[in-house]
Design an enzyme around this catalytic site. Structure first.
Site, PDB file in Angstrom:
ATOM      1  N   ASP A 192       0.895  -1.333   0.020  1.00  0.00           N
ATOM      2  CA  ASP A 192      -0.068   0.039   0.045  1.00  0.00           C
ATOM      3  C   ASP A 192       0.904   1.104  -0.072  1.00  0.00           C
ATOM      4  O   ASP A 192       0.755   2.259  -0.899  1.00  0.00           O
ATOM      5  CB  ASP A 192      -0.960  -0.137   1.347  1.00  0.00           C
ATOM      6  CG  ASP A 192      -1.707   1.374   1.461  1.00  0.00           C
ATOM      7  OD1 ASP A 192      -2.586   1.503   0.893  1.00  0.00           O
ATOM      8  OD2 ASP A 192      -0.828   2.134   2.223  1.00  0.00           O
TER       9      ASP A 192
ATOM     10  N   ALA B  79      -4.232   3.306  -0.792  1.00  0.00           N
ATOM     11  CA  ALA B  79      -4.110   2.330  -1.903  1.00  0.00           C
ATOM     12  C   ALA B  79      -4.776   1.215  -1.770  1.00  0.00           C
ATOM     13  O   ALA B  79      -5.084   0.836  -2.925  1.00  0.00           O
ATOM     14  CB  ALA B  79      -2.588   2.415  -2.203  1.00  0.00           C
ATOM     15  N   ASP B  80      -4.841   0.452  -0.609  1.00  0.00           N
ATOM     16  CA  ASP B  80      -5.390  -0.736  -0.828  1.00  0.00           C
ATOM     17  C   ASP B  80      -6.866  -0.621  -0.869  1.00  0.00           C
ATOM     18  O   ASP B  80      -7.679  -1.297  -1.469  1.00  0.00           O
ATOM     19  CB  ASP B  80      -5.161  -1.478   0.702  1.00  0.00           C
ATOM     20  CG  ASP B  80      -3.798  -2.435   0.608  1.00  0.00           C
ATOM     21  OD1 ASP B  80      -3.473  -2.634  -0.441  1.00  0.00           O
ATOM     22  OD2 ASP B  80      -3.139  -2.428   1.609  1.00  0.00           O
ATOM     23  N   LEU B  81      -7.452   0.188   0.084  1.00  0.00           N
ATOM     24  CA  LEU B  81      -8.980   0.581   0.014  1.00  0.00           C
ATOM     25  C   LEU B  81      -9.431   1.052  -1.061  1.00  0.00           C
ATOM     26  O   LEU B  81     -10.610   0.543  -1.543  1.00  0.00           O
ATOM     27  CB  LEU B  81      -9.127   1.405   1.349  1.00  0.00           C
ATOM     28  CG  LEU B  81      -8.701   0.909   2.632  1.00  0.00           C
ATOM     29  CD1 LEU B  81      -9.117   1.923   3.664  1.00  0.00           C
ATOM     30  CD2 LEU B  81      -9.802  -0.486   3.036  1.00  0.00           C
TER      31      LEU B  81
ATOM     32  N   MET C 238      -2.366  -1.667  -8.963  1.00  0.00           N
ATOM     33  CA  MET C 238      -2.874  -1.105  -7.607  1.00  0.00           C
ATOM     34  C   MET C 238      -2.074   0.444  -8.118  1.00  0.00           C
ATOM     35  O   MET C 238      -2.666   1.577  -7.571  1.00  0.00           O
ATOM     36  CB  MET C 238      -2.346  -1.593  -6.443  1.00  0.00           C
ATOM     37  CG  MET C 238      -3.140  -2.699  -6.211  1.00  0.00           C
ATOM     38  SD  MET C 238      -2.539  -3.632  -4.621  1.00  0.00           S
ATOM     39  CE  MET C 238      -3.297  -2.404  -3.479  1.00  0.00           C
TER      40      MET C 238
END
Length: 399
Positions: A143, A171-173, A203
């Protein structure tokens, strides 16, 4: 005669061969919108987030946060029988989602070419850090790496200070949200054509797409936006101000809010200055405006300032910590704090999906699965495996 509403994704089946956060978060969204999500986990340990802090008894609150409402099936990909389970499940699935390094699943016969050859309606999502192509395709990342490389960290931090990461794994969410959008789009596309597809999601690409206004300023002005703390590069005032009680309030004004703000703060000189009547003028005189507002607001308590802004129609809100947010009466009135019952730890808090449907059943918080909890049920009911077959799989370490 009325019928009971159904959840909008009640006819969708997802096979998840993914771990940690981005893909599991995407699939939790789908699960609580009604999809059947079958999470494939390695026997013995499962998704590594099951061991992440903070631990509640023998369970992980991290795992809980993005794996609600799923079925857990264990399958050892190092065995042919374990790989066969995955292939069999995708025969009747709508979606297959994976976040393995580029090329890894081809060695197992679980790549998109192999699985879609057996099920042409399958929507196959490959989520990687940098995508299936390009010079960075083989690189590893997490992330914060994508936040750094995608520009977000360069924009975050105090004026004149170094870069700062946001307080959540953005970044993950956001990747999870991008994936959910892509999947819902592909489901509609399949309804039009009858064909599935392969979605290559990076991503880093997801973070670049979020640059939006910062990129717009660069395209328009050639400006590399500086770090401004809580201030907005193109709107004044739009910032967080310290109050007399040590708390903070964020205020954002358009032109129609400027005079009411000046009036409630008693700033007659600013209110009467014609050069400050428009946002462009206030941006040009940012330092004067901000220093005057900062001084005036420093004498107010957070509660008094928020009440005065509300009364005057000035957009403002208190900076609330997590405990304050979860106790906020409006947040609770909207049903945004809930809980589930877990077989080993009892009641545990959860944040519902933020949708209120009229015509479909609202999403409901469900509990996350125990490791392998649904293995035998899924193998029996979906794949038709008999008890002897399941026992042999367990004996051979395939499940």
């Amino acid at each position: 005669m009325t019928t009971t509403p159904i959840k909008p994704l009640a006819n969708v089946t997802v096979v998840e061969l993914a771990r940690v956060l981005a893909c599991p978060f995407a699939d939790m969204i789908l699960a609580e919108l009604g999809a059947t999500v079958i999470k494939i986990e390695q026997p013995g340990g499962g998704d590594e987030t099951r061991s992440f802090e903070p631990q509640v008894g023998d369970e992980s609150a991290y795992f809980f946060a993005c794996n609600r409402g799923k079925q857990s099936v264990t399958a050892n990909l190092k065995t042919e029988a374990g790989r066969r389970i995955v292939r069999d499940l995708t025969q009747s699935a709508d979606i297959f989602i994976e976040n393995f390094p580029v090329g890894s699943l081809a060695r197992y016969g679980l790549d998109h070419t192999a699985l879609r050859a057996a099920n042409e309606r399958l929507i196959y999502v490959s989520c990687t850090g940098f995508g299936q192509t390009g010079p960075y395709a083989a690189r590893k990342g997490y992330d914060t790496v994508f936040q750094a490389m995608g520009g977000l960290m360069s924009l975050t931090g105090e004026r004149g200070g170094g870069p700062v990461k946001p307080g959540l794994p953005i970044a993950d969410l956001t990747s999870g949200m991008w994936i959910a959008i892509g999947l819902l789009s592909a489901l509609n596309g399949r309804a039009l054509t009858g064909q599935g597809c392969h979605i290559d999601f990076s991503m880093l690409d997801g973070q670049v797409s979020l640059l939006t206004l910062a990129a717009g300023r660069y395209f328009a002005l050639g400006e590399v936006p500086p770090r401004l703390g809580t201030e907005h590069p193109g709107r004044v005032p739009s910032a967080t101000f310290a109050c007399s009680d040590g708390a903070f309030v964020h205020i954002t004004c358009s032109d129609q809010h400027w005079l009411p703000l000046c009036q409630l703060l008693g700033l007659d000189a600013l209110a009467s200055d014609a050069t400050l009547a428009t946002n462009a003028g206030r941006v040009a005189h940012r330092e004067r405006v901000m220093s005057t507002l900062t001084q005036a607001i420093s004498g107010w308590t957070r509660k008094a300032l928020c009440e005065a802004c509300d009364a005057a129609g000035v957009p403002a809100g208190p900076i609330q910590n997590v405990a304050e947010v979860l106790a906020d009466p409006h947040v609770n009135a909207r049903g945004m704090v809930s809980a589930f019952e877990h077989p080993s730890i009892g009641t545990f808090g959860a944040l519902p999906l933020p949708f209120k449907f009229d015509g479909f059943a609202d999403p409901q918080v469900a509990r996350p699965p125990l490791l392998g909890e649904h293995t035998e049920q899924v193998l029996r009911e979906r794949l038709g495996y008999d008890e002897a077959h399941i026992a042999a799989l367990r004996r051979d370490g395939a499940i």
